[in-house]
Scaffold this active site. Sequence first.
Site, short mmCIF file in Angstrom:
data_model
loop_
_atom_site.label_atom_id
_atom_site.label_comp_id
_atom_site.label_asym_id
_atom_site.label_seq_id
_atom_site.Cartn_x
_atom_site.Cartn_y
_atom_site.Cartn_z
N SER A 71 -2.99 0.13 -2.32
CA SER A 71 -3.63 -0.95 -1.62
C SER A 71 -2.78 0.07 -0.28
O SER A 71 -1.81 1.00 -0.52
CB SER A 71 -2.20 -1.85 -1.22
OG SER A 71 -2.51 -2.92 -2.40
N CYS A 72 -3.27 0.22 0.52
CA CYS A 72 -3.73 0.56 2.25
C CYS A 72 -3.02 -0.09 3.06
O CYS A 72 -3.94 -0.67 3.66
CB CYS A 72 -4.52 1.24 2.25
SG CYS A 72 -4.16 2.31 3.78
N GLY A 73 -1.46 -0.36 2.12
CA GLY A 73 -1.00 -1.59 3.99
C GLY A 73 -1.79 -2.79 3.11
O GLY A 73 -1.57 -3.32 1.60
#
Length: 254
Positions: free
Chosen positions: A120-122
């Site tokens: 996950s990117c954030g």
Amino acid sequence: MDTKGQPNTREFSVRRVDQASATMVSDVVAVEEPLERRLVYWFKDAPAVQSLGLTMRTPGHDRELMVGSLLAEGIIRERSDLIEVRHLGAPPSNEILAELAKHVDAEGWRLARASYVNSSCGVCGKRTLDSIVRASNPALEPGVTVDSRVLSMLPGHLIRFQDAFSKTGGLHAAALASTSGAILQVFEDVGRHNALDKLLGWCVLNDCVPLDKNIVFLSSRSSFELVQKVLVAGGNMIATVGAPSSLAIETERA
């Protein structure tokens, strides 16, 4: 003092300023301290230790906080998943340890958690929402109905149980209420997530989950994390004093 005998408020000498003057007064504020959380679980008949990191919380009801966080993370489902939950060191202690029963697949949870974090990117909408739906109890049964007048009375009922908030104005509350509006249990904390975790932990320890016959009522706004926690606990209804976020609404609808 809370029911565990630990102070959840402190007095400080502060300078209070208004338009005309500044005066020194004694002010009561909420206590905030770190809690180090550790988990003991079993992997291939051998005990393993996992650090769950630090959380900033109002001291008191740490066992409930720990158990509620384990439920919210999807590590446990019920009281039988736990062997013990205890503080480490002499009181007052800011370290707590939970030991899981051998049948709990904490290793699978640990690997899934690491994979999700790494991919996950954030925290973003659809990926987060999909994860919540997978982690939550499937197909909650409908049937809980509450009169709108009951909901409108809940804030007034809750405030009578918010002892520390009445002194400080700086604590969130999480309550379990009946469909008639009776307040069954309340926990306070500087963190709104912690207050809910304490409530959910109490429900697990007292075999009150799933929460499909009650209302979870919060003094805070409604974010998706809070909705997720209630879903994992099998709750059908959450009500909050503050406004919901977009993802909270999408999570509820999903």
